[in-house]
Enzyme design. Structure first.
Site, PDB file in Angstrom:
ATOM      1  N   SER A   1     -30.202 -13.739  -5.090  1.00 48.36           N
ATOM      2  CA  SER A   1     -29.077 -12.698  -5.103  1.00 48.36           C
ATOM      3  C   SER A   1     -29.026 -12.347  -3.636  1.00 48.36           C
ATOM      4  O   SER A   1     -29.947 -11.658  -3.123  1.00 48.36           O
ATOM      5  CB  SER A   1     -29.224 -11.461  -5.857  1.00 48.36           C
ATOM      6  OG  SER A   1     -29.372 -11.652  -7.149  1.00 48.36           O
TER       7      SER A   1
ATOM      8  N   LYS B   1     -22.710 -10.685  -9.028  1.00 44.80           N
ATOM      9  CA  LYS B   1     -24.138 -10.354  -9.192  1.00 44.80           C
ATOM     10  C   LYS B   1     -24.245  -8.873  -8.646  1.00 44.80           C
ATOM     11  O   LYS B   1     -24.860  -8.032  -9.130  1.00 44.80           O
ATOM     12  CB  LYS B   1     -24.878 -11.234  -8.490  1.00 44.80           C
ATOM     13  CG  LYS B   1     -26.510 -10.716  -8.545  1.00 44.80           C
ATOM     14  CD  LYS B   1     -27.126 -10.468 -10.013  1.00 44.80           C
ATOM     15  CE  LYS B   1     -28.071  -9.735  -9.887  1.00 44.80           C
ATOM     16  NZ  LYS B   1     -29.456 -10.647  -9.597  1.00 44.80           N
TER      17      LYS B   1
ATOM     18  N   LYS C   1     -31.900  -3.610  -2.021  1.00 46.01           N
ATOM     19  CA  LYS C   1     -31.430  -4.818  -1.439  1.00 46.01           C
ATOM     20  C   LYS C   1     -30.132  -5.193  -1.981  1.00 46.01           C
ATOM     21  O   LYS C   1     -29.116  -5.321  -1.198  1.00 46.01           O
ATOM     22  CB  LYS C   1     -32.527  -5.912  -1.265  1.00 46.01           C
ATOM     23  CG  LYS C   1     -31.966  -7.272  -0.398  1.00 46.01           C
ATOM     24  CD  LYS C   1     -31.297  -8.274  -1.381  1.00 46.01           C
ATOM     25  CE  LYS C   1     -32.157  -8.734  -2.485  1.00 46.01           C
ATOM     26  NZ  LYS C   1     -31.504  -9.753  -3.082  1.00 46.01           N
TER      27      LYS C   1
END
Length: 281
Positions: free
Chosen positions: A88, A163, A231
């Site tokens: 990701s 995502k 993140k």
């Protein structure tokens, strides 16, 4: 099929195991020696042995280094190889990586996943894919060994965009569930009973079911760590700035995750945001 797998952590290890169970031959790099397969000395070595290279790494710089750094994938890659990044990472960087790989006569897909460690173990991941349709069809049998809900979103970077959107929904919903259960507790109601009641109504969700139970039981062993989710929300906030888009609640949830990490909880499950809120006055 001969597959090079780079990144054998909490998610990568069961994913690699599922590919081997499906009959594929794996060359492994950056992982646990206990996993079957050929263990390589570098990403270049894994790529040289493979028709397909899969990456499952923590962040954008890790993927860039594994692909283009010393002894990286591009130092061993053969023309016609398919590179699939299931990490990701930044959608913007992904587009650049795809262009660089394709210039070498290879194919590239970004295919981040959702479902956590349990989904990886059970081969029930949701897989969001960016890339050309013909390349997606080439990779689809591999995805079917790893997940159940497999969708080609669009061109390069579109999988990573999906995502990031997923992580916005998950992060904000975890925060909302944490607030609701903490409110119930402070108001004198039993959070476990409140959760059970809400599960029968319009507030019901998989997050209330699974993460709400973690909050009630105070069990925060990581399925997905706060620092990794932080993140992902940073990627969302950065991309929103590039698009001149306001994501105020995403930014606020990212700040709550910053506080959790500052309190030493970065390696707990993201449901531990309940702990962070609970410490507030």
């Amino acid at each position: 099929m001969r597959i090079g797998f780079v990144g054998l952590g909490v998610m990568g290890t069961p994913m690699a195991a599922n590919l081997m169970a499906a009959g594929h031959e794996l060359a492994l790099y950056r992982g646990r020696e206990g996993l079957a397969g050929h263990h390589c000395e570098s990403a270049a070595d894994a790529a040289e042995r493979s028709e397909v290279v899969i990456l499952m790494l923590p962040d954008t710089p890790d993927v860039e280094n594994a692909l283009f750094g010393p002894d990286g994938v591009t130092e061993g890659i053969n023309p016609g190889t398919l590179v699939i990044d299931m990490s990701s990472i930044s959608p913007t960087a992904t587009k650049s990586f795809a262009e660089r790989i394709e210039k070498l006569g290879c194919d590239y897909l970004d295919a981040p996943v959702s479902g956590g460690e349990v989904g990886a173990q059970q081969a029930s991941l949701t897989i969001m894919v960016g890339g050309r349709p013909d390349v997606f069809e080439r990779a689809k049998p591999l995805f079917e060994a790893l997940g159940k809900n497999i969708t080609l979103i669009g061109g390069s970077g579109a999988g990573q965009t999906a995502k990031v959107a997923n992580q916005i929904v998950v992060g904000l919903t975890i925060e909302a569930v944490a607030e609701a259960l903490l409110f119930a507790e402070r108001a004198g109601a039993d959070p476990a009973v409140v959760r059970k009641a809400l599960m029968g109504g319009f507030a019901s969700s998989r997050i209330l079911e699974l993460h709400g139970e973690r909050m009630v039981n105070q069990t925060f062993d990581p399925g997905f760590r706060i620092r990794l989710h932080r993140k992902d929300l940073m990627l969302a906030v950065q991309a929103a700035a590039e698009l001149d888009l306001a994501l105020p609640n995403t930014a606020a949830t990212q700040q709550l995750m910053n506080a959790a990490i500052a309190d030493g909880d970065g390696d707990l499950d993201h449901s531990a945001l309940y702990k962070t809120l609970r410490r507030s006055p």
